[in-house]
Write a protein that holds these residues in place. Structure first.
Motif, PDB file in Angstrom:
ATOM      1  N   ASP A 166       0.796  -1.224   0.000  1.00 40.40           N
ATOM      2  CA  ASP A 166       0.000   0.000   0.000  1.00 40.40           C
ATOM      3  C   ASP A 166       0.827   1.272   0.000  1.00 40.40           C
ATOM      4  OD1 ASP A 166       0.592  -0.956   2.730  1.00 40.40           O
ATOM      5  OD2 ASP A 166      -0.448   0.850   3.369  1.00 40.40           O
ATOM      6  N   SER A 167       2.082   1.213   0.466  1.00 40.86           N
ATOM      7  CA  SER A 167       2.897   2.427   0.525  1.00 40.86           C
ATOM      8  C   SER A 167       3.494   2.801  -0.839  1.00 40.86           C
ATOM      9  CB  SER A 167       4.038   2.253   1.539  1.00 40.86           C
ATOM     10  OG  SER A 167       4.901   1.201   1.151  1.00 40.86           O
ATOM     11  N   GLU A 168       3.410   1.891  -1.828  1.00 37.73           N
ATOM     12  CA  GLU A 168       4.023   2.162  -3.136  1.00 37.73           C
ATOM     13  C   GLU A 168       3.058   2.000  -4.307  1.00 37.73           C
ATOM     14  OE1 GLU A 168       8.619   1.171  -2.977  1.00 37.73           O
ATOM     15  OE2 GLU A 168       7.458  -0.614  -2.472  1.00 37.73           O
ATOM     16  N   PHE A 169       2.128   1.040  -4.213  1.00 38.67           N
ATOM     17  CA  PHE A 169       1.190   0.793  -5.305  1.00 38.67           C
ATOM     18  C   PHE A 169      -0.144   1.474  -5.018  1.00 38.67           C
ATOM     19  CE2 PHE A 169       4.145  -2.766  -5.463  1.00 38.67           C
ATOM     20  CZ  PHE A 169       4.379  -2.929  -6.821  1.00 38.67           C
ATOM     21  N   PHE A 170      -0.746   2.057  -6.078  1.00 41.94           N
ATOM     22  CA  PHE A 170      -2.107   2.589  -5.977  1.00 41.94           C
ATOM     23  C   PHE A 170      -2.186   3.701  -4.922  1.00 41.94           C
ATOM     24  CE2 PHE A 170      -6.748   0.812  -6.320  1.00 41.94           C
ATOM     25  CZ  PHE A 170      -7.178   2.028  -6.783  1.00 41.94           C
ATOM     26  N   ASN A 171      -1.088   4.412  -4.682  1.00 42.19           N
ATOM     27  CA  ASN A 171      -1.058   5.394  -3.594  1.00 42.19           C
ATOM     28  C   ASN A 171      -0.900   6.810  -4.129  1.00 42.19           C
ATOM     29  OD1 ASN A 171       1.630   4.999  -4.460  1.00 42.19           O
ATOM     30  ND2 ASN A 171       2.411   5.721  -2.509  1.00 42.19           N
ATOM     31  N   THR A 172      -1.202   7.774  -3.278  1.00 42.18           N
ATOM     32  CA  THR A 172      -0.944   9.180  -3.564  1.00 42.18           C
ATOM     33  C   THR A 172      -0.571   9.871  -2.263  1.00 42.18           C
ATOM     34  OG1 THR A 172      -1.963  11.303  -4.180  1.00 42.18           O
ATOM     35  CG2 THR A 172      -3.446   9.563  -3.442  1.00 42.18           C
ATOM     36  N   VAL A 177      -3.149  12.771   5.298  1.00 43.06           N
ATOM     37  CA  VAL A 177      -3.822  13.389   6.429  1.00 43.06           C
ATOM     38  C   VAL A 177      -5.078  12.617   6.838  1.00 43.06           C
ATOM     39  CG1 VAL A 177      -5.326  14.921   5.078  1.00 43.06           C
ATOM     40  CG2 VAL A 177      -4.569  15.623   7.357  1.00 43.06           C
ATOM     41  N   PHE A 178      -5.623  11.790   5.950  1.00 39.26           N
ATOM     42  CA  PHE A 178      -6.902  11.140   6.204  1.00 39.26           C
ATOM     43  C   PHE A 178      -6.739   9.901   7.073  1.00 39.26           C
ATOM     44  CE2 PHE A 178      -7.400  13.389   2.143  1.00 39.26           C
ATOM     45  CZ  PHE A 178      -8.450  14.227   2.479  1.00 39.26           C
ATOM     46  N   THR A 179      -7.756   9.613   7.885  1.00 37.79           N
ATOM     47  CA  THR A 179      -7.690   8.497   8.822  1.00 37.79           C
ATOM     48  C   THR A 179      -8.497   7.290   8.352  1.00 37.79           C
ATOM     49  OG1 THR A 179      -9.521   9.450  10.088  1.00 37.79           O
ATOM     50  CG2 THR A 179      -7.293  10.018  10.793  1.00 37.79           C
ATOM     51  N   ASN A 180      -9.383   7.447   7.383  1.00 40.25           N
ATOM     52  CA  ASN A 180     -10.136   6.314   6.852  1.00 40.25           C
ATOM     53  C   ASN A 180      -9.186   5.353   6.144  1.00 40.25           C
ATOM     54  OD1 ASN A 180     -11.755   4.868   4.566  1.00 40.25           O
ATOM     55  ND2 ASN A 180     -13.317   5.636   5.982  1.00 40.25           N
ATOM     56  N   ALA A 181      -9.351   4.041   6.373  1.00 41.93           N
ATOM     57  CA  ALA A 181      -8.432   3.045   5.825  1.00 41.93           C
ATOM     58  C   ALA A 181      -8.383   3.073   4.307  1.00 41.93           C
ATOM     59  CB  ALA A 181      -8.837   1.648   6.300  1.00 41.93           C
ATOM     60  N   SER A 182      -9.507   3.347   3.656  1.00 44.35           N
ATOM     61  CA  SER A 182      -9.557   3.308   2.198  1.00 44.35           C
ATOM     62  C   SER A 182      -8.817   4.463   1.552  1.00 44.35           C
ATOM     63  CB  SER A 182     -11.009   3.303   1.723  1.00 44.35           C
ATOM     64  OG  SER A 182     -11.098   2.974   0.355  1.00 44.35           O
ATOM     65  N   MET A 183      -8.500   5.499   2.318  1.00 47.92           N
ATOM     66  CA  MET A 183      -7.682   6.575   1.775  1.00 47.92           C
ATOM     67  C   MET A 183      -6.217   6.163   1.666  1.00 47.92           C
ATOM     68  SD  MET A 183      -9.598   9.224   0.982  1.00 47.92           S
ATOM     69  CE  MET A 183     -10.797   8.043   0.371  1.00 47.92           C
ATOM     70  N   GLY A 184      -5.887   4.983   2.212  1.00 48.52           N
ATOM     71  CA  GLY A 184      -4.571   4.395   2.009  1.00 48.52           C
ATOM     72  C   GLY A 184      -4.677   3.287   0.975  1.00 48.52           C
ATOM     73  N   TRP A 185      -4.977   2.065   1.439  1.00 52.16           N
ATOM     74  CA  TRP A 185      -5.206   0.910   0.556  1.00 52.16           C
ATOM     75  C   TRP A 185      -6.698   0.883   0.236  1.00 52.16           C
ATOM     76  CZ3 TRP A 185      -2.394  -1.828  -2.529  1.00 52.16           C
ATOM     77  CH2 TRP A 185      -2.670  -3.147  -2.848  1.00 52.16           C
ATOM     78  N   PRO A 186      -7.104   1.158  -1.015  1.00 54.03           N
ATOM     79  CA  PRO A 186      -8.515   1.374  -1.320  1.00 54.03           C
ATOM     80  C   PRO A 186      -9.394   0.151  -1.056  1.00 54.03           C
ATOM     81  CG  PRO A 186      -7.130   2.276  -3.045  1.00 54.03           C
ATOM     82  CD  PRO A 186      -6.231   1.469  -2.156  1.00 54.03           C
ATOM     83  N   ALA A 187     -10.676   0.435  -0.843  1.00 55.87           N
ATOM     84  CA  ALA A 187     -11.631  -0.617  -0.509  1.00 55.87           C
ATOM     85  C   ALA A 187     -11.724  -1.683  -1.591  1.00 55.87           C
ATOM     86  CB  ALA A 187     -13.009   0.002  -0.258  1.00 55.87           C
ATOM     87  N   ILE A 188     -11.498  -1.332  -2.852  1.00 57.97           N
ATOM     88  CA  ILE A 188     -11.633  -2.331  -3.907  1.00 57.97           C
ATOM     89  C   ILE A 188     -10.585  -3.432  -3.778  1.00 57.97           C
ATOM     90  CG2 ILE A 188     -10.240  -1.003  -5.586  1.00 57.97           C
ATOM     91  CD1 ILE A 188     -12.137  -2.121  -7.773  1.00 57.97           C
ATOM     92  N   THR A 189      -9.355  -3.073  -3.439  1.00 62.20           N
ATOM     93  CA  THR A 189      -8.322  -4.100  -3.279  1.00 62.20           C
ATOM     94  C   THR A 189      -8.450  -4.810  -1.940  1.00 62.20           C
ATOM     95  OG1 THR A 189      -6.878  -2.228  -2.721  1.00 62.20           O
ATOM     96  CG2 THR A 189      -6.578  -3.234  -4.879  1.00 62.20           C
ATOM     97  N   SER A 190      -8.808  -4.088  -0.883  1.00 58.18           N
ATOM     98  CA  SER A 190      -8.908  -4.734   0.421  1.00 58.18           C
ATOM     99  C   SER A 190     -10.075  -5.709   0.487  1.00 58.18           C
ATOM    100  CB  SER A 190      -9.045  -3.687   1.534  1.00 58.18           C
ATOM    101  OG  SER A 190     -10.252  -2.968   1.419  1.00 58.18           O
ATOM    102  N   LEU A 191     -11.139  -5.472  -0.316  1.00 60.33           N
ATOM    103  CA  LEU A 191     -12.296  -6.363  -0.312  1.00 60.33           C
ATOM    104  C   LEU A 191     -12.217  -7.447  -1.377  1.00 60.33           C
ATOM    105  CD1 LEU A 191     -15.071  -3.679   0.250  1.00 60.33           C
ATOM    106  CD2 LEU A 191     -14.382  -5.457   1.868  1.00 60.33           C
ATOM    107  N   ASP A 192     -11.593  -7.160  -2.506  1.00 64.15           N
ATOM    108  CA  ASP A 192     -11.581  -8.121  -3.613  1.00 64.15           C
ATOM    109  C   ASP A 192     -10.450  -9.127  -3.530  1.00 64.15           C
ATOM    110  OD1 ASP A 192     -13.782  -6.777  -4.539  1.00 64.15           O
ATOM    111  OD2 ASP A 192     -12.823  -5.895  -6.298  1.00 64.15           O
ATOM    112  N   LEU A 193      -9.305  -8.752  -2.952  1.00 60.81           N
ATOM    113  CA  LEU A 193      -8.157  -9.657  -2.897  1.00 60.81           C
ATOM    114  C   LEU A 193      -8.207 -10.546  -1.663  1.00 60.81           C
ATOM    115  CD1 LEU A 193      -5.280  -7.244  -4.013  1.00 60.81           C
ATOM    116  CD2 LEU A 193      -6.357  -9.063  -5.361  1.00 60.81           C
TER     117      LEU A 193
END
Length: 464
Positions: A166-172, A177-193
């Motif tokens: 998550d620190s290198e792929f699909f990141n910005t 500053v955001f605390t929601n988990a999906s603002m790091g590793w997005p919900a699509i990858t965390s739920l689909d993989l």
């Protein structure tokens, strides 16, 4: 599998051969150092409270410790209203083996978590955009443990060991500053993989190759064990409770990304930006979201009770980030915007379309140069096949049965720095259609409609 390995070796060799010999100049934001999963900052160069002794730093050994504690509560919506406290202590070590043992450009990084408290999303919201990036089952677990070898002036970098993606792929960088988990590793990858993919709190055994073709263009590729918790029922975090499964025999997960940046050198007065295109390919089996192995709906009384097995999974993403204002005589202070979009097949994934976007204000005041403020929105579309399953249940149980559609997120966060190494982050999150509007029809509370949820939180982060 041998053919896949040979193809990967050819790809790696091609990337290495394509790298130019020009020296890599310093960037405005150095993304080549190990990142603290709590803050996104480097664990090697960081602002701290100066409380943690580092007597061996002259030998290349540096320790880091970060604690996050937060209170969160939903005043409306979800499963029930509740306030919780949760925390995570992160202990890390970085070793420069060139200083310690004379091994040129080889480093080692490892960190572990001590996680405690309840999770608001898990227990009281049942939503897709997990409210906190530190939410996890209480445990003490190893997270990352890897070596990194570099060649040239940061031209080529190879990591191997237990890694997070998550620190290198699909990141910005404008989501830090955001605390929601999906603002790091997005919900699509965390739920689909499987097992959520290599991201907090479960890293995976793997190898990552980075080639900086020029100072603007780089290519990133990784191969990971495709299910770091291993197959089985229940929560993946329970199957890999201490982070030491070190699995390498599961079908692999491949990640790839090409990224192009502009105005990204330190001292460049122009506005910096970056665009990334990437994707994943998983070689394991996946369950059909709607159909049973005998070809009828899983909702049907004639269903075999086991899902139809499909071969593999793919997905793609695009990321755009752009600084739109820069504070004079600084590199990263200013205003930045980001957009991320991603898609995956509907037949084997709960989320088939994902998007988020936001804006971050960084140190606009000379009196508060380290304060940040961000506003963001996210959208996760429940796949057509999952909606078809809900429609099958509605046909069986009547028109009151809810059909999931999408989940949305609106969030605002302010990060106030009390002093170097200590911040406070009041935050607000509004969840539209938690869980897509209803609970999983195959879950412990099937087909329960969920109302929009308003969540208030306060986080403190201390870097010792």
């Amino acid at each position: 599998m041998a053919i896949k390995c040979r193809a990967l070796a050819i790809l790696v060799a091609g990337l290495l051969a394509s790298a130019h010999a020009f020296a890599q100049e310093d960037k405005k934001t150095d993304e080549d150092k190990p990142a603290d999963p709590d803050t996104g900052e480097s664990t090697v160069e960081e602002k701290t409270l100066q409380l943690l002794p580092n007597p061996f730093q002259k030998y290349g050994i540096k320790f880091a410790a970060t604690y996050i504690g937060e209170t969160l509560g939903n005043v409306s919506g979800g499963l029930k209203q509740r306030a919780i406290y949760e925390g995570r202590l992160n202990l890390a070590v970085d070793v420069d083996l060139q200083k310690l043992a004379g091994i040129d450009k080889l480093t080692f990084h490892a960190n572990m978590f001590q996680i405690h408290g309840e999770g608001l999303s898990r227990n009281y919201l049942d939503n897709l955009f997990v409210i906190s990036g530190i939410e996890a089952l209480p445990s003490t677990r190893l997270y990352e443990a890897y070596f990194e070898k570099q060649w040239g002036d940061k031209k080529v970098s190879l990591k191997f060991g237990q890694l997070a993606a998550d620190s290198e792929f699909f990141n910005t960088k404008y989501t830090d500053v955001f605390t929601n988990a999906s603002m790091g590793w997005p919900a699509i990858t965390s739920l689909d993989l499987p097992s959520g993919g290599p991201s907090p709190p479960l890293a995976a055994m793997g190898t990552r190759l980075l080639v900086n073709i020029t100072d603007r263009l780089s290519v990133l590729g990784g191969i990971f064990d495709g299910n770091q918790a291993g197959p089985g029922p229940g929560d993946p975090q329970e199957r890999n409770r201490y982070g030491v499964n070190f699995r390498i025999n599961d079908p692999p997960l491949l990640l790839g990304q090409i990224q192009y940046a502009w105005n990204n050198k330190k001292g460049d007065p122009n506005l910096t930006g970056q665009i990334k295109f990437g994707g994943w390919r998983h070689f394991g089996p996946f369950s059909d979201i709607q159909l049973a192995s005998n070809g009828v709906s899983l909702a049907s009384s004639t269903s075999s009770g086991t899902p139809l097995v499909l071969a593999g999974d793919i997905g793609g993403w695009a990321v755009f980030e752009q600084q739109i204002y820069r504070v004079p005589k600084s590199d990263d202070r200013g205003i930045g915007v980001f957009v991320r979009v991603s898609g995956a097949p509907a037949d084997r994934n709960l989320i088939d379309l994902y998007a988020d976007a936001g804006i971050e204000f960084i140190g606009l005041s000379d009196k508060r140069p380290d304060d940040k403020f961000g506003i963001a929105a996210g959208y996760a579309h429940v796949s057509k096949r999952a909606q078809a399953l809900d429609a099958d249940y509605r046909a069986l149980f009547g028109p009151a049965w809810p059909v999931r559609s999408f989940e949305g997120l609106l969030t605002a966060v302010y990060q106030y720095q009390l002093r170097d190494g200590w911040t406070l982050q009041p935050n607000f999150q509004y969840i539209i259609h938690p869980g897509g509007g209803a609970t999983d029809p195959a879950g412990p509370m099937p087909g329960r409609a969920l109302k929009n949820a308003a969540v208030f939180g306060l986080r403190t982060t201390l870097k010792f």
